[in-house]
Design an enzyme around this catalytic site. Sequence first.
Site, PDB file in Angstrom:
ATOM      1  NE  ARG A   1       7.698 -19.579  30.146  1.00  0.00           N
ATOM      2  CZ  ARG A   1       8.792 -20.317  30.308  1.00  0.00           C
ATOM      3  NH1 ARG A   1       9.629 -20.498  29.286  1.00  0.00           N
ATOM      4  NH2 ARG A   1       9.053 -20.880  31.471  1.00  0.00           N
TER       5      ARG A   1
ATOM      6  CB  THR B   1       1.559  -6.976   1.314  1.00  0.00           C
ATOM      7  OG1 THR B   1       1.415  -7.112   2.729  1.00  0.00           O
ATOM      8  CG2 THR B   1       0.187  -7.054   0.680  1.00  0.00           C
ATOM      9  CB  ILE B   2       3.574 -11.547   4.031  1.00  0.00           C
ATOM     10  CG1 ILE B   2       3.769 -10.604   5.219  1.00  0.00           C
ATOM     11  CG2 ILE B   2       4.872 -11.797   3.298  1.00  0.00           C
ATOM     12  CD1 ILE B   2       4.643 -11.188   6.312  1.00  0.00           C
ATOM     13  CG  ASP B   3       0.504  -7.693   6.524  1.00  0.00           C
ATOM     14  OD1 ASP B   3       1.032  -8.690   7.066  1.00  0.00           O
ATOM     15  OD2 ASP B   3       0.751  -6.529   6.866  1.00  0.00           O
TER      16      ASP B   3
ATOM     17  NE  ARG C   1       8.298  -8.154   6.445  1.00  0.00           N
ATOM     18  CZ  ARG C   1       7.294  -7.625   5.762  1.00  0.00           C
ATOM     19  NH1 ARG C   1       7.066  -8.019   4.522  1.00  0.00           N
ATOM     20  NH2 ARG C   1       6.530  -6.700   6.307  1.00  0.00           N
TER      21      ARG C   1
ATOM     22  CD  GLU D   1      -1.098   0.066   3.744  1.00  0.00           C
ATOM     23  OE1 GLU D   1      -2.061   0.838   3.643  1.00  0.00           O
ATOM     24  OE2 GLU D   1      -0.825  -0.536   4.793  1.00  0.00           O
TER      25      GLU D   1
ATOM     26  CG  HIS E   1      11.591  -9.333   9.848  1.00  0.00           C
ATOM     27  ND1 HIS E   1      11.387  -8.712  11.057  1.00  0.00           N
ATOM     28  CD2 HIS E   1      11.455  -8.380   8.906  1.00  0.00           C
ATOM     29  CE1 HIS E   1      11.166  -7.427  10.862  1.00  0.00           C
ATOM     30  NE2 HIS E   1      11.193  -7.207   9.566  1.00  0.00           N
TER      31      HIS E   1
END
Length: 341
Positions: free
Chosen positions: A265, A125-127, A274, A103, A271
């Site tokens: 935990r 984008t990985i999103d 990615r 974006e 990353h």
Amino acid sequence: MRVGVLTGGGDCPGLNAVIRSVVRKGVQEYAFEFVGVRDGWLGLLQNDVRPLDVSTVRGILPRGGTILGSSRTNPFKHQDGLQRVRETLAAHEVDALVVIGGEDTLGAAVELGRQGIHIVGVPKTIDNDVSGTDYTFGFDTAVGIATEAIDRLHTTAESHMRTLVVEVMGRHSGWIALHAGIAGGANVILVPERPFDIDAVCEQVRNRFKINYAPIVVVAEGAAPKEGQLVLKDRSLDEFGHVRLSGIGEWLAREISERTGKDARTTVLGHIQRGGTPSAFDRWLATRFGLHAVDAVKDGDFGTMVALHGTEIVRLPLDEAIARNKLVDPALYDEFETFYG
């Protein structure tokens, strides 16, 4: 025609596949010449441009990252940014740009297009939050990595009978959290689109322990409790005004532990999502995007973005394609009634 290629924003698996297909088809079918812009928009500000040809892109299909480098540079945040971009393009006789980004990178591309620069956009984008396309490349790989991590965490959670909170990426949208959480059999999935009730989360955790199983909680980095408190470790901003998100997973683990009396935990995948080689789907989609992007350049169809609609690659006006974030549909989230958030 000489065409520039740049990759901007966060890296993701599949970027090299786009570069490869743009260059190969552009050279072999259209006799285009290519140059690669280093480190996204920063390369145009600093006149950092290198030749690209078929030999340069040979063997890069399975490689993660980007051979061109990337950065979160906003050219309009730099003194004389527009003029410097124009000067670099003129110095290298670049007629058009293929801009591969999310974006923010594509938002800058929209404004540069309005200033007369010929641009074709490719969404990455990985999103998976670019509204104009059904899927972005990089997303499938990220979901696979997160799912494998959740699978592995189940066994260690059961060994110690503790709650494990898995923090995944997702600033505005919870696509990775939802897909990986469901695929990995998580007990609670928390997404940015729906502020969560920490009491309800803890009740789910207690119920899991009652049947002698250890809970897995998957949370997107942009998720926040109903009180509206976005939990952050780092409040510094990038050049597009975004906070560098992190911290919700640690906060959740601490709250769950204190409220339930059970050890909790956190694992922050960060990353890892990615990096590495792209999945077969991401290689396929990235390659198709590249082929269609160079076709748009050949047709002079600038100010557009290539997008996946169903199984078809289409072109959309770039400004419309990125006008909003693509959020998780509440109906999709509600299909899984045992998950709360």
